[in-house]
Write an enzyme that holds these catalytic residues in place. Structure first.
Site, PDB file in Angstrom:
ATOM      1  N   ASP A 160       0.876  -1.164   0.000  1.00 17.47           N
ATOM      2  CA  ASP A 160       0.000   0.000   0.000  1.00 17.47           C
ATOM      3  C   ASP A 160       0.927   1.233   0.000  1.00 17.47           C
ATOM      4  OD1 ASP A 160      -2.443   1.496   0.538  1.00 17.47           O
ATOM      5  OD2 ASP A 160      -1.622   1.771   2.543  1.00 17.47           O
ATOM      6  N   LEU A 161       0.415   2.389  -0.384  1.00 19.46           N
ATOM      7  CA  LEU A 161       1.280   3.573  -0.472  1.00 19.46           C
ATOM      8  C   LEU A 161       1.140   4.465   0.776  1.00 19.46           C
ATOM      9  CD1 LEU A 161       3.253   5.222  -2.220  1.00 19.46           C
ATOM     10  CD2 LEU A 161       1.272   6.262  -3.336  1.00 19.46           C
ATOM     11  N   ASP A 162      -0.025   5.109   0.884  1.00 14.69           N
ATOM     12  CA  ASP A 162      -0.226   6.038   1.992  1.00 14.69           C
ATOM     13  C   ASP A 162      -0.254   5.289   3.328  1.00 14.69           C
ATOM     14  OD1 ASP A 162      -0.996   8.149   3.655  1.00 14.69           O
ATOM     15  OD2 ASP A 162      -3.115   7.791   3.265  1.00 14.69           O
TER      16      ASP A 162
ATOM     17  N   THR B   6       1.254  10.318   3.404  1.00 14.93           N
ATOM     18  CA  THR B   6       0.541  11.360   2.652  1.00 14.93           C
ATOM     19  C   THR B   6      -0.778  11.725   3.329  1.00 14.93           C
ATOM     20  OG1 THR B   6      -0.061   9.524   1.202  1.00 14.93           O
ATOM     21  CG2 THR B   6       1.476  11.130   0.308  1.00 14.93           C
TER      22      THR B   6
ATOM     23  N   LYS C  73      -8.654   7.028   5.730  1.00 16.38           N
ATOM     24  CA  LYS C  73      -7.433   6.304   5.341  1.00 16.38           C
ATOM     25  C   LYS C  73      -7.771   5.049   4.549  1.00 16.38           C
ATOM     26  CE  LYS C  73      -4.232   8.091   8.724  1.00 16.38           C
ATOM     27  NZ  LYS C  73      -3.374   7.842   9.876  1.00 16.38           N
ATOM     28  N   GLY C  74      -7.154   4.909   3.382  1.00 19.59           N
ATOM     29  CA  GLY C  74      -7.363   3.723   2.551  1.00 19.59           C
ATOM     30  C   GLY C  74      -8.673   3.744   1.770  1.00 19.59           C
TER      31      GLY C  74
ATOM     32  N   ARG D 188     -11.283   8.338  -3.164  1.00 23.64           N
ATOM     33  CA  ARG D 188     -11.534   9.791  -3.115  1.00 23.64           C
ATOM     34  C   ARG D 188     -13.026  10.113  -2.997  1.00 23.64           C
ATOM     35  NH1 ARG D 188      -9.127  12.864  -8.072  1.00 23.64           N
ATOM     36  NH2 ARG D 188      -7.382  11.546  -7.458  1.00 23.64           N
TER      37      ARG D 188
ATOM     38  N   SER E 294      -2.364   0.468  -4.415  1.00 24.58           N
ATOM     39  CA  SER E 294      -2.870   1.665  -3.727  1.00 24.58           C
ATOM     40  C   SER E 294      -4.187   2.135  -4.319  1.00 24.58           C
ATOM     41  CB  SER E 294      -1.825   2.782  -3.860  1.00 24.58           C
ATOM     42  OG  SER E 294      -2.374   4.031  -3.514  1.00 24.58           O
ATOM     43  N   ALA E 295      -5.005   2.770  -3.473  1.00 21.11           N
ATOM     44  CA  ALA E 295      -6.264   3.360  -3.954  1.00 21.11           C
ATOM     45  C   ALA E 295      -6.024   4.688  -4.655  1.00 21.11           C
ATOM     46  CB  ALA E 295      -7.194   3.580  -2.764  1.00 21.11           C
ATOM     47  N   SER E 296      -4.837   5.247  -4.488  1.00 18.90           N
ATOM     48  CA  SER E 296      -4.610   6.625  -4.965  1.00 18.90           C
ATOM     49  C   SER E 296      -4.466   6.717  -6.477  1.00 18.90           C
ATOM     50  CB  SER E 296      -3.356   7.187  -4.311  1.00 18.90           C
ATOM     51  OG  SER E 296      -3.115   8.482  -4.840  1.00 18.90           O
TER      52      SER E 296
ATOM     53  N   ASN F 117      -2.979   9.310  -7.586  1.00 16.62           N
ATOM     54  CA  ASN F 117      -1.790  10.173  -7.681  1.00 16.62           C
ATOM     55  C   ASN F 117      -0.502   9.417  -7.394  1.00 16.62           C
ATOM     56  OD1 ASN F 117      -3.094  12.882  -8.062  1.00 16.62           O
ATOM     57  ND2 ASN F 117      -4.075  12.300  -6.143  1.00 16.62           N
TER      58      ASN F 117
ATOM     59  N   LYS G  58     -10.825  -1.085  -2.195  1.00 14.80           N
ATOM     60  CA  LYS G  58     -10.630  -1.954  -1.037  1.00 14.80           C
ATOM     61  C   LYS G  58     -11.839  -1.742  -0.117  1.00 14.80           C
ATOM     62  CE  LYS G  58      -5.677  -0.846  -1.263  1.00 14.80           C
ATOM     63  NZ  LYS G  58      -4.589  -0.066  -0.654  1.00 14.80           N
TER      64      LYS G  58
ATOM     65  N   GLU H 175      -0.069  -3.341   4.642  1.00 15.12           N
ATOM     66  CA  GLU H 175      -1.212  -2.431   4.664  1.00 15.12           C
ATOM     67  C   GLU H 175      -1.392  -1.741   6.017  1.00 15.12           C
ATOM     68  OE1 GLU H 175      -3.836  -0.849   3.706  1.00 15.12           O
ATOM     69  OE2 GLU H 175      -3.965  -1.416   1.618  1.00 15.12           O
ATOM     70  N   ASP H 176      -1.779  -0.469   5.986  1.00 12.48           N
ATOM     71  CA  ASP H 176      -2.024   0.243   7.246  1.00 12.48           C
ATOM     72  C   ASP H 176      -3.516   0.436   7.539  1.00 12.48           C
ATOM     73  OD1 ASP H 176      -2.377   2.185   5.166  1.00 12.48           O
ATOM     74  OD2 ASP H 176      -2.332   3.730   6.710  1.00 12.48           O
TER      75      ASP H 176
HETATM   76  P1  B16 Z   1      -6.348   9.950  -4.309  1.00 12.68           P
HETATM   77  P2  B16 Z   1      -3.605   4.129  -0.145  1.00 12.68           P
HETATM   78  C1  B16 Z   1      -5.416   6.080  -0.294  1.00 12.68           C
HETATM   79  O1  B16 Z   1      -4.094   5.621  -0.476  1.00 12.68           O
HETATM   80  C2  B16 Z   1      -5.456   7.026   0.892  1.00 12.68           C
HETATM   81  O2  B16 Z   1      -5.174   6.338   2.094  1.00 12.68           O
HETATM   82  C3  B16 Z   1      -6.829   7.633   0.986  1.00 12.68           C
HETATM   83  O3  B16 Z   1      -6.887   8.539   2.071  1.00 12.68           O
HETATM   84  C4  B16 Z   1      -7.171   8.336  -0.334  1.00 12.68           C
HETATM   85  O4  B16 Z   1      -8.487   8.879  -0.288  1.00 12.68           O
HETATM   86  C5  B16 Z   1      -7.061   7.328  -1.479  1.00 12.68           C
HETATM   87  O5  B16 Z   1      -5.754   6.776  -1.502  1.00 12.68           O
HETATM   88  C6  B16 Z   1      -7.327   7.966  -2.831  1.00 12.68           C
HETATM   89  O6  B16 Z   1      -6.308   8.883  -3.106  1.00 12.68           O
HETATM   90  O7  B16 Z   1      -7.335  11.001  -3.947  1.00 12.68           O
HETATM   91  O8  B16 Z   1      -4.914  10.456  -4.384  1.00 12.68           O
HETATM   92  O9  B16 Z   1      -6.724   9.207  -5.558  1.00 12.68           O
HETATM   93  O10 B16 Z   1      -3.571   4.042   1.348  1.00 12.68           O
HETATM   94  O11 B16 Z   1      -4.560   3.143  -0.798  1.00 12.68           O
HETATM   95  O12 B16 Z   1      -2.240   4.096  -0.774  1.00 12.68           O
HETATM   96 MG    MG Z   2      -2.845   3.180   3.288  1.00 11.75          MG
END
Ligand code: B16
Ligand code: MG
Length: 215
Positions: free
Chosen positions: A10-12, A18, A46-47, A50, A115-117, A119, A146, A170-171
């Site tokens: 996982d990233l964040d 972040t 978290k996780g 968006r 990761s869900a992000s 970015n 997730k 994973e956190d």
């Molecule tokens: P974005 P992860 C997640 O990252 C974040 O924990 C979560 O807070 C955020 O809303 C989600 O990514 C989406 O991110 O807005 O940059 O697309 O923990 O899955 O790495």
């Molecule tokens: Mg995370």
């Protein structure tokens, strides 16, 4: 004893914190809408994807909005968030991450991001970590958030390994549930009492070592 062939990160909250930048951007959005958004509220995001995060934030502020307004809000939040993470650099990589990635690579273990992000590329590039990953699966590639296992199953398939040969780091509880649903081993990053069903829990990746990822 299983033979682990790949690690999925996982990233964040695992590679970089972040969450503090997500918080600043969500807090700015809440304030522009006229309500307070606390750090404790931020824990619920978290996780979480968006748009789901926006739904939670709007429910805290008791605000109703139509779909097009929600899209505009999410875009505005993301613009602010991207402004903050554009300044990220490798000093913000969490302790132990780089050494562990190097150790995995030296031992022939494949590495993926899960990761869900949306970015994640900007973040990995700014941290100078992109080249450590054999596969990058993020919010741009998956349609189910997730705890759905899609992000990790796609990671395993891109790495050409079986789910049982993977360990996920994973956190967030949603991520631990996603890894378990994918039939993978999972190491929680954080506090044992709040991360349920992880196979092991480390406080951070500074505690991770190749010998500790066999089960
Ligand atoms: P974005 P992860 C997640 O990252 C974040 O924990 C979560 O807070 C955020 O809303 C989600 O990514 C989406 O991110 O807005 O940059 O697309 O923990 O899955 O790495
Ligand atoms: Mg995370």
């Amino acid at each position: 004893m299983s033979k682990i062939k790949a690690c999925l990160f996982d990233l964040d909250g695992v590679v970089v914190d972040t969450a503090k930048y997500h918080y600043l951007a969500w807090e700015r959005l809440a304030s522009s809408l006229g309500f307070n958004f606390t750090k404790k509220d931020n824990e619920r995001l978290k996780g979480v994807s968006r748009m789901k995060s926006l739904e939670i934030l709007l429910s805290i502020g008791n605000i109703k909005a139509c779909d097009s307004e929600k899209l505009k809000m999410a875009q505005q939040k993301n613009n602010w968030y991207v402004e903050y993470i554009s300044k990220l650099d490798s000093k913000e990589i969490l302790p132990g991450v780089k050494n562990f990635l190097i150790e995995l690579r030296q031992n022939g273990i494949k590495i993926a991001l899960g990761s869900a992000s949306k970015n994640s590329m900007l973040i990995l590039n700014n941290l100078n970590l992109t080249s450590y990953f054999d596969a990058i699966v993020d919010g741009n590639k998956v349609s189910k958030a997730k705890p759905d296992p899609e992000v990790f199953l796609l990671g395993a398939s891109e790495l050409k390994v079986q789910p049982l040969e993977c360990v996920v780091f994973e956190d967030a509880q949603a991520g631990i549930d996603a890894a378990k649903a994918a039939n993978m081993k999972v190491i929680g990053i954080g506090q044992k009492d709040v991360l349920l069903n992880a196979d092991k829990v480390f406080e951070g990746l500074r505690d991770a070592h190749i010998d500790l990822i066999e089960f």
